[in-house]
Design a protein around this motif. Sequence first.
Motif, PDB file in Angstrom:
ATOM      1  N   GLY A 107      11.743  -5.230  68.360  1.00 14.65           N
ATOM      2  CA  GLY A 107      11.204  -4.899  67.042  1.00 14.65           C
ATOM      3  C   GLY A 107      11.713  -3.569  66.530  1.00 14.65           C
ATOM      4  N   LEU A 108      11.889  -2.604  67.449  1.00 14.68           N
ATOM      5  CA  LEU A 108      12.380  -1.285  67.047  1.00 14.68           C
ATOM      6  C   LEU A 108      13.810  -1.359  66.536  1.00 14.68           C
ATOM      7  CD1 LEU A 108      11.558   1.737  67.017  1.00 14.68           C
ATOM      8  CD2 LEU A 108      12.614   1.930  69.279  1.00 14.68           C
ATOM      9  N   VAL A 109      14.661  -2.094  67.257  1.00 14.99           N
ATOM     10  CA  VAL A 109      16.057  -2.233  66.829  1.00 14.99           C
ATOM     11  C   VAL A 109      16.131  -2.955  65.486  1.00 14.99           C
ATOM     12  CG1 VAL A 109      18.278  -3.319  67.369  1.00 14.99           C
ATOM     13  CG2 VAL A 109      16.996  -2.145  69.167  1.00 14.99           C
ATOM     14  N   ALA A 110      15.339  -4.026  65.330  1.00 16.66           N
ATOM     15  CA  ALA A 110      15.336  -4.753  64.059  1.00 16.66           C
ATOM     16  C   ALA A 110      14.756  -3.890  62.941  1.00 16.66           C
ATOM     17  CB  ALA A 110      14.531  -6.043  64.201  1.00 16.66           C
ATOM     18  N   ALA A 168      21.136 -16.997  50.698  1.00 19.05           N
ATOM     19  CA  ALA A 168      22.135 -18.016  51.016  1.00 19.05           C
ATOM     20  C   ALA A 168      23.024 -17.525  52.147  1.00 19.05           C
ATOM     21  CB  ALA A 168      22.972 -18.331  49.781  1.00 19.05           C
ATOM     22  N   ALA A 169      23.330 -16.233  52.116  1.00 18.20           N
ATOM     23  CA  ALA A 169      24.103 -15.639  53.216  1.00 18.20           C
ATOM     24  C   ALA A 169      23.325 -15.713  54.519  1.00 18.20           C
ATOM     25  CB  ALA A 169      24.451 -14.187  52.880  1.00 18.20           C
ATOM     26  N   PHE A 170      22.016 -15.509  54.457  1.00 21.79           N
ATOM     27  CA  PHE A 170      21.190 -15.636  55.654  1.00 21.79           C
ATOM     28  C   PHE A 170      21.209 -17.077  56.175  1.00 21.79           C
ATOM     29  CE2 PHE A 170      18.173 -11.948  54.289  1.00 21.79           C
ATOM     30  CZ  PHE A 170      19.172 -11.035  54.599  1.00 21.79           C
ATOM     31  N   PHE A 189       8.314 -12.533  56.076  1.00 25.61           N
ATOM     32  CA  PHE A 189       9.775 -12.550  56.196  1.00 25.61           C
ATOM     33  C   PHE A 189      10.218 -11.866  57.478  1.00 25.61           C
ATOM     34  CE2 PHE A 189      13.271  -9.442  55.307  1.00 25.61           C
ATOM     35  CZ  PHE A 189      14.339 -10.309  55.487  1.00 25.61           C
ATOM     36  N   GLY A 190       9.657 -10.679  57.764  1.00 27.73           N
ATOM     37  CA  GLY A 190      10.025  -9.952  58.972  1.00 27.73           C
ATOM     38  C   GLY A 190       9.626 -10.692  60.237  1.00 27.73           C
ATOM     39  N   ALA A 191       8.478 -11.354  60.212  1.00 24.95           N
ATOM     40  CA  ALA A 191       8.022 -12.090  61.390  1.00 24.95           C
ATOM     41  C   ALA A 191       8.976 -13.222  61.736  1.00 24.95           C
ATOM     42  CB  ALA A 191       6.617 -12.634  61.149  1.00 24.95           C
ATOM     43  N   VAL A 192       9.442 -13.938  60.712  1.00 22.89           N
ATOM     44  CA  VAL A 192      10.353 -15.058  60.964  1.00 22.89           C
ATOM     45  C   VAL A 192      11.718 -14.560  61.420  1.00 22.89           C
ATOM     46  CG1 VAL A 192      11.614 -16.970  59.876  1.00 22.89           C
ATOM     47  CG2 VAL A 192       9.187 -16.647  59.412  1.00 22.89           C
ATOM     48  N   THR A 193      12.290 -13.592  60.703  1.00 17.91           N
ATOM     49  CA  THR A 193      13.647 -13.158  61.014  1.00 17.91           C
ATOM     50  C   THR A 193      13.756 -12.426  62.340  1.00 17.91           C
ATOM     51  OG1 THR A 193      13.326 -11.122  59.714  1.00 17.91           O
ATOM     52  CG2 THR A 193      14.313 -13.010  58.584  1.00 17.91           C
ATOM     53  N   THR A 194      12.684 -11.753  62.772  1.00 21.27           N
ATOM     54  CA  THR A 194      12.755 -10.983  64.012  1.00 21.27           C
ATOM     55  C   THR A 194      12.293 -11.765  65.225  1.00 21.27           C
ATOM     56  OG1 THR A 194      12.351  -8.955  62.744  1.00 21.27           O
ATOM     57  CG2 THR A 194      12.060  -8.821  65.126  1.00 21.27           C
ATOM     58  N   PHE A 195      11.292 -12.638  65.067  1.00 24.92           N
ATOM     59  CA  PHE A 195      10.653 -13.218  66.249  1.00 24.92           C
ATOM     60  C   PHE A 195      10.704 -14.739  66.346  1.00 24.92           C
ATOM     61  CE2 PHE A 195       8.547  -9.090  65.641  1.00 24.92           C
ATOM     62  CZ  PHE A 195       8.783  -8.525  66.889  1.00 24.92           C
ATOM     63  N   ALA A 196      11.205 -15.437  65.317  1.00 23.77           N
ATOM     64  CA  ALA A 196      11.223 -16.901  65.383  1.00 23.77           C
ATOM     65  C   ALA A 196      12.103 -17.401  66.526  1.00 23.77           C
ATOM     66  CB  ALA A 196      11.697 -17.486  64.055  1.00 23.77           C
ATOM     67  N   TRP A 202      17.774 -21.028  65.765  1.00 21.98           N
ATOM     68  CA  TRP A 202      18.362 -20.574  64.502  1.00 21.98           C
ATOM     69  C   TRP A 202      17.936 -21.451  63.320  1.00 21.98           C
ATOM     70  CZ3 TRP A 202      21.250 -24.274  62.098  1.00 21.98           C
ATOM     71  CH2 TRP A 202      21.786 -25.284  62.889  1.00 21.98           C
ATOM     72  N   LEU A 203      17.465 -22.699  63.629  1.00 19.01           N
ATOM     73  CA  LEU A 203      17.023 -23.576  62.547  1.00 19.01           C
ATOM     74  C   LEU A 203      15.855 -22.979  61.762  1.00 19.01           C
ATOM     75  CD1 LEU A 203      17.208 -27.132  64.155  1.00 19.01           C
ATOM     76  CD2 LEU A 203      18.506 -26.313  62.175  1.00 19.01           C
ATOM     77  N   ALA A 204      15.068 -22.117  62.406  1.00 20.28           N
ATOM     78  CA  ALA A 204      13.952 -21.490  61.699  1.00 20.28           C
ATOM     79  C   ALA A 204      14.473 -20.609  60.562  1.00 20.28           C
ATOM     80  CB  ALA A 204      13.109 -20.666  62.668  1.00 20.28           C
ATOM     81  N   TYR A 205      15.561 -19.878  60.823  1.00 21.89           N
ATOM     82  CA  TYR A 205      16.158 -19.040  59.777  1.00 21.89           C
ATOM     83  C   TYR A 205      16.715 -19.910  58.654  1.00 21.89           C
ATOM     84  CZ  TYR A 205      16.044 -15.603  63.547  1.00 21.89           C
ATOM     85  OH  TYR A 205      15.652 -14.785  64.563  1.00 21.89           O
ATOM     86  N   THR A 206      17.378 -20.999  59.026  1.00 23.43           N
ATOM     87  CA  THR A 206      17.969 -21.869  58.014  1.00 23.43           C
ATOM     88  C   THR A 206      16.894 -22.556  57.188  1.00 23.43           C
ATOM     89  OG1 THR A 206      19.911 -22.233  59.409  1.00 23.43           O
ATOM     90  CG2 THR A 206      19.511 -23.832  57.655  1.00 23.43           C
TER      91      THR A 206
END
Length: 402
Positions: A56-59, A161-163, A234-241, A254-258
């Motif tokens: 979490g700190l790095v993210a 879209a880039a994400f 948004f942060g919860a999904v991108t960092t911990f999904a 990675w499907l969670a991000y998509t």
Amino acid sequence: MSVTALQEPVATPRMAATLLPIMAVVFVAFLVIGVAMPVLPLHVHDGLGAGTFVVGLVAGSQFAASLISRPWAGHFADRRGPKRGVVVGLVAAAASGLLYLLSLCFIGLPLASVAILLLGRGLLGGAESFIITAAVSWGLALADAGSTGKVIARVGSAMFAAFAIGAPAGAALYAAYGFAAIAILTVAAPLLTLLLVAPLPIVAPVQHARASFTQVIGAVWVPGLGSALGSVGFGAVTTFAALLFANRGWTSGWLAYTAYAAAFILARIGFSHLADTIGGAKVAMVCALIEAVGQALIWLAVGPGMALAGAALTGFGFSLVYPGFGVEAVRRVPAQSRGMAMGAYTAFLDLAQGIASPALGLIATGARLNALFLASAVTVLGAALVAWWLMAHKFTHEGNQQ
């Protein structure tokens, strides 16, 4: 190269074509963030043996750096022009990739490697701040006065879209070539994007007195608070999904991000006009409720399908939380201070991410990993309350030149 005056917006029918090159620049630039999203937590946690708090700190360090640099980015875009702001951001992003590469030289010394990664993420945060703040300011200068929400939504759509594309691409690169491939792409993509920026028109800043940063903060802090609370999902999904999927033994995290990014983009394509037509606060309130439901679904998920549905609802909801509150923020300042307003407004989101990512990591350390998504859902409900307050307290800035 042509020069466009800030106070001479283009007609509405031409807006999409006018914004397309700016959206392309944002898309390519943000691929470097997208490719790292699903793999950086795995690299830090599994490759370097660090705990969830360090993940979490790095993210979160990226968002902390964005918070610090955001006012400077907005001031720079207002004073020197948004095109120069984008160029500064792209150069800084490429430099962050070099720090990623350097961190791999210390893979045997995890603390040193993490420290260098923190520096790289910090520099990338500053780069992101300049790129997105200047790009939105650029779009607002070129579009008509009644399209604030559309500009914010469409430029943001290019980012997500880039994400969406970057997440599976990053996962594939990481699986095949390791973190070095991510670092090399982080260097190369921003430098190539400079070729897209070069032929675009320069927007001359308006030569009028501008509000001070303190005045701008005073004007936008309420919608900024709403955006900050709404961004926690948004942060919860991108960092911990990805970690949740790995923890449960579910494949293709990675499907969670998509799923998140695809729903986000679809919502913005179909509903980006709503904030301008029915009111930013009303849209933000409804979408914050949808986002909170999505986070609750991930908390309760008993299988990957339910978690992916939660990620999609989170993306759909947050898609219009940011432009909804953004419309409320921009209408509170004069046109010549829009860059600073967007910088100050987005700084609240950065602050939330800088605090929320490590805090959610601590919750995951002391409880089951899915508990952090419950905490996120409760926080996002706070954004709906802020939107309700804005609806009950109408505000009109007499000097606003929208």
